[in-house]
Design an enzyme around this catalytic site. Structure first.
Site, PDB file in Angstrom:
ATOM      1  N   ASP A  50       1.255  -0.518  -5.486  1.00 43.81           N
ATOM      2  CA  ASP A  50       2.653  -0.358  -5.073  1.00 43.81           C
ATOM      3  C   ASP A  50       3.510  -1.475  -5.666  1.00 43.81           C
ATOM      4  O   ASP A  50       3.010  -2.587  -5.884  1.00 43.81           O
ATOM      5  CB  ASP A  50       2.758  -0.414  -3.542  1.00 43.81           C
ATOM      6  CG  ASP A  50       2.181   0.821  -2.877  1.00 43.81           C
ATOM      7  OD1 ASP A  50       2.091   1.858  -3.549  1.00 43.81           O
ATOM      8  OD2 ASP A  50       1.813   0.736  -1.691  1.00 43.81           O
ATOM      9  N   TYR A  78      -8.750  -6.137  -1.057  1.00 45.92           N
ATOM     10  CA  TYR A  78      -7.366  -6.592  -0.914  1.00 45.92           C
ATOM     11  C   TYR A  78      -7.291  -7.718   0.108  1.00 45.92           C
ATOM     12  O   TYR A  78      -8.107  -7.779   1.041  1.00 45.92           O
ATOM     13  CB  TYR A  78      -6.466  -5.456  -0.405  1.00 45.92           C
ATOM     14  CG  TYR A  78      -6.396  -4.240  -1.274  1.00 45.92           C
ATOM     15  CD1 TYR A  78      -5.370  -4.075  -2.199  1.00 45.92           C
ATOM     16  CD2 TYR A  78      -7.342  -3.223  -1.152  1.00 45.92           C
ATOM     17  CE1 TYR A  78      -5.295  -2.932  -2.993  1.00 45.92           C
ATOM     18  CE2 TYR A  78      -7.273  -2.084  -1.950  1.00 45.92           C
ATOM     19  CZ  TYR A  78      -6.244  -1.940  -2.863  1.00 45.92           C
ATOM     20  OH  TYR A  78      -6.181  -0.819  -3.632  1.00 45.92           O
ATOM     21  N   ASP A  92       5.776  -1.048   4.714  1.00 40.94           N
ATOM     22  CA  ASP A  92       5.792  -2.338   4.020  1.00 40.94           C
ATOM     23  C   ASP A  92       7.207  -2.908   4.057  1.00 40.94           C
ATOM     24  O   ASP A  92       8.067  -2.411   4.789  1.00 40.94           O
ATOM     25  CB  ASP A  92       5.270  -2.194   2.573  1.00 40.94           C
ATOM     26  CG  ASP A  92       6.072  -1.171   1.753  1.00 40.94           C
ATOM     27  OD1 ASP A  92       7.295  -1.052   1.960  1.00 40.94           O
ATOM     28  OD2 ASP A  92       5.478  -0.486   0.906  1.00 40.94           O
ATOM     29  N   ARG A 183      -1.494   0.106   3.574  1.00 45.63           N
ATOM     30  CA  ARG A 183      -0.282   0.198   4.408  1.00 45.63           C
ATOM     31  C   ARG A 183      -0.561   0.972   5.692  1.00 45.63           C
ATOM     32  O   ARG A 183      -0.145   0.583   6.777  1.00 45.63           O
ATOM     33  CB  ARG A 183       0.835   0.906   3.642  1.00 45.63           C
ATOM     34  CG  ARG A 183       1.580   0.038   2.651  1.00 45.63           C
ATOM     35  CD  ARG A 183       2.657   0.832   1.947  1.00 45.63           C
ATOM     36  NE  ARG A 183       2.105   1.835   1.061  1.00 45.63           N
ATOM     37  CZ  ARG A 183       2.617   3.051   0.887  1.00 45.63           C
ATOM     38  NH1 ARG A 183       3.669   3.433   1.592  1.00 45.63           N
ATOM     39  NH2 ARG A 183       2.075   3.892   0.048  1.00 45.63           N
TER      40      ARG A 183
END
Length: 311
Positions: A50, A78, A92, A183
């Site tokens: 993203d 991540y 986000d 997310r």
């Protein structure tokens, strides 16, 4: 009469650029910039990050693009900061504020909730995603204020580690299967804690066996000269490091490059013990020839072949 400037000839470059993608840039924009700087003829990336996310974005050039699917399918790691108590429309920092709640949770409560998200879980893809419905990405519907029903998908959270908690910020490290939306994971954790959440930051640190070690930034790529830029590329087989290696003598290597299945059971070729996907090299030169499936009785079935550049 003015003559048009000669169009710069694109180069046949083979290799992998481990890019540390900056915040605010789409994966495709990062690829276009890197491709232009390397003056490469053919390039592709191995799964998007993203725009608000940073970190490891392996970019494939030339023959390496044949193996990008292996990284699309690979597990990823991540590190993220989850902002508890605040929900946004995108999950986000790029979305609109939807709701704010008081955060009153303990470490014990957080650990208990995290345990529920380890292993196989069902996850509903977000509306703000590139998944397509009737040929149109979901995010286009979302921008029009349209919410479509989405089917839950089974994903695997291999590891979910609490790195720190300073209310309202929760720091996590996640290793997950392909198709996992961090997310959504952050939002679901916030919902389970009763306060809601969105991602404050997201950084990808690993894709398959590739890590941030040796990563370069677009600024470093911009400041380098042509020779330095090519030296920043990892070899094509950097994408294949998790596969066992098989080396073929010259005659067998030629047959392999013609797409022939090879019965290696009676040949003096060292083979791995297990039937699996392998990376195949020419014994004399050490050149990568491609990938293959090693089948029963030592049969080597070619999959993707690497074209030689010159002699």
């Amino acid at each position: 009469m003015q003559t048009k400037p000669e169009k710069k000839q694109r180069l046949l470059i083979d290799g992998v650029l481990l890019l540390d993608k900056p915040v605010g840039l789409s994966s495709n924009d990062a690829l276009i910039k890197a491709k232009r700087l390397l003056n490469a003829k053919k390039a592709g990336h191995t799964g998007t990050l993203d725009p608000f996310a940073t970190g490891l974005l392996p970019l494939c050039f030339g023959e390496a693009t044949k193996f990008s699917q292996d990284l699309l399918d690979a597990d990823k790691t991540y590190e993220t900061v989850v902002h508890l108590g605040v929900r946004t429309s995108t999950g986000d920092t790029e979305g609109e504020l939807l709701e704010q709640r008081e955060v009153d949770v303990t470490l014990d409560e957080i650990e208990a909730v995290l345990e529920r998200f380890r292993g196989e879980i069902d996850q509903v893809p977000p509306m703000h995603s590139a998944l397509k419905r009737d040929g149109k990405p979901l995010y286009e519907y979302a921008r029009q204020g349209i919410t479509l029903e989405r089917q839950a998908r089974r994903v695997t959270i291999h590891a979910l580690e609490l790195l720190g908690y300073e209310a309202p910020y929760l720091r996590l490290r996640v290793t997950c299967s392909k198709g996992t939306y961090i997310r959504v994971l952050g939002e679901d954790i916030g919902a389970a804690l009763g306060c809601g959440a969105h991602l404050q930051t997201l950084r990808r640190t690993q894709v398959g066996n590739l890590t941030l070690d040796g990563c370069v930034t677009l600024d470093q790529l911009t400041e380098a000269d042509d020779v330095q830029r090519e030296r920043m590329l990892a070899p094509v087989d950097a994408l294949l490091s998790s596969f066992p290696a098989v080396s073929l003598p010259e005659e067998l290597a030629k047959r392999f490059l013609h797409g022939q299945r090879l019965a290696l059971g009676r040949e003096s070729v060292e083979l791995p013990d297990l039937q699996s996907r392998v990376r195949v090299y020419a014994l004399e030169s050490g050149r990568l020839l491609g990938t293959a499936m090693l089948q029963a009785y030592g049969v080597l079935a070619p999959e993707r072949l690497v074209a030689g550049r010159g002699g």
